[in-house]
Design a protein around this motif. Sequence first.
Motif, PDB file in Angstrom:
ATOM      1  N   ALA A 178      13.554  56.140  33.092  1.00 44.99           N
ATOM      2  CA  ALA A 178      13.123  54.788  33.448  1.00 44.99           C
ATOM      3  C   ALA A 178      14.102  53.783  32.872  1.00 44.99           C
ATOM      4  CB  ALA A 178      11.713  54.506  32.943  1.00 44.99           C
ATOM      5  N   SER A 179      14.215  52.648  33.524  1.00 46.88           N
ATOM      6  CA  SER A 179      15.202  51.646  33.146  1.00 46.88           C
ATOM      7  C   SER A 179      14.538  50.346  32.745  1.00 46.88           C
ATOM      8  CB  SER A 179      16.155  51.395  34.320  1.00 46.88           C
ATOM      9  OG  SER A 179      17.114  50.428  34.003  1.00 46.88           O
ATOM     10  N   SER A 180      14.886  49.854  31.565  1.00 44.60           N
ATOM     11  CA  SER A 180      14.533  48.518  31.098  1.00 44.60           C
ATOM     12  C   SER A 180      13.038  48.226  31.204  1.00 44.60           C
ATOM     13  CB  SER A 180      15.333  47.460  31.889  1.00 44.60           C
ATOM     14  OG  SER A 180      15.229  46.196  31.274  1.00 44.60           O
ATOM     15  N   ILE A 181      12.225  49.051  30.529  1.00 48.70           N
ATOM     16  CA  ILE A 181      10.788  48.789  30.493  1.00 48.70           C
ATOM     17  C   ILE A 181      10.453  48.075  29.188  1.00 48.70           C
ATOM     18  CG2 ILE A 181      10.277  50.781  31.953  1.00 48.70           C
ATOM     19  CD1 ILE A 181       9.263  52.206  29.456  1.00 48.70           C
ATOM     20  N   SER A 182       9.485  47.211  29.234  1.00 45.80           N
ATOM     21  CA  SER A 182       9.116  46.395  28.076  1.00 45.80           C
ATOM     22  C   SER A 182       8.132  47.159  27.193  1.00 45.80           C
ATOM     23  CB  SER A 182       8.492  45.085  28.542  1.00 45.80           C
ATOM     24  OG  SER A 182       8.148  44.272  27.445  1.00 45.80           O
ATOM     25  N   LEU A 183       8.479  47.294  25.901  1.00 43.44           N
ATOM     26  CA  LEU A 183       7.605  47.955  24.938  1.00 43.44           C
ATOM     27  C   LEU A 183       7.455  47.061  23.715  1.00 43.44           C
ATOM     28  CD1 LEU A 183       8.947  51.635  24.959  1.00 43.44           C
ATOM     29  CD2 LEU A 183       6.928  50.755  26.134  1.00 43.44           C
TER      30      LEU A 183
END
Length: 387
Positions: A103-108
Amino acid sequence: MKFFLISALLAGLAATILPAAQYRNFDYAAVHCPEKDFEWDSAEKSFHAEIEVSATARYNLYLDMTSLGRNKVTLHVDGKEVPALELPWTARQGTRFLRIKLASSISLAAGRHSIEIQPQAPWRKVTVRALLAEKVTVPHRWQLVWSDEFDTDGFPNPSKWQGEEGLLRGEEPQYYTIGRKENIQVEGGILRITALREKWRNRFYDPDSTDWRKNRKEAEFTSAQIDTYNSGAWQYGKIEARIKLIAGSGRWPAFWTMGIAGGWPEQGEIDIMEFFGKSNNRVTQGLHRAGNDGQDHGVQDWNIKTRDGSPMEGRFHIFSVVWDENKMEFFIDNRKTFEVMRNPEEPWCVDIPQYIILNHAVGRHSGPVPDDVSEMSFYVDYVRVYQ
């Protein structure tokens, strides 16, 4: 680049997570990865994991995995579905683990998160050993993950490079030899690959074969090809080499990659540098990939020149490619020369991990070899891979 993962519980088992300074996708023995492999749970048809990150930020997720076929997945983070990338075919046998982007650039947010990964084709065996979270930085902080500086005289390091023997492709006239210093040698920190005009017996000769690689009794030229097929392949990142070319009709050196699994062109091919020696001031860079029809839908620029228009040959230049799931960029001496954007309606193909090839072919697009030319070489200072 920094990886975070305090704990990962995949199929109920704990996975070892490696810091960026230690992480290598081609040598797990040195970093004590777990002996137990993780497989898709055939009953639940999903993986479950817990990750903990130390800072609120955007992250890329990667799997340390192997797969015997392509597999689309559904990804849930804390119960919410987020966009996931298709997992590529990575091996003909399920024993080779590579770093694959999930996955690319997910907010955590800082803290613990639950991860669920569900394959849409669970019958295609996927084995996972670790889940990694990479904090997104702008600009990206490249980490050197593999290199050969050619510091040791003799033949190229066999733990990094393997040769291939025979008449290999395109009905070209050269026979590739293995372990022959006349065709390949490291000396004074430089790798030399040389094509020679000489008669050479085809070790695989079979007069009854319909395969041109076997029914030719001898070749008119010898040369060498080395690759990292057995030692390293990388999905996305930056691959570069510092190379000196010599011009002349018939010369065809190349620095390129092919996908570790599948057949051509669905495995993908990246031509980081092809030099057709009849023209001394330009190279070819480009991408080969399969379209929806299974045929090659290559995108190339055959007329790439130096910044000031000076000859490409006779001095060292740095040739490189940078690619991810959306685009591919080519460079010479750190100057961007060419770009390929992904067409969402067509296969990307170069999501399959790519292995590196260096070779010196003869003829075809480079024209005939003059009768008075018996030796043709190119020179490599280093090859480096960054992620």
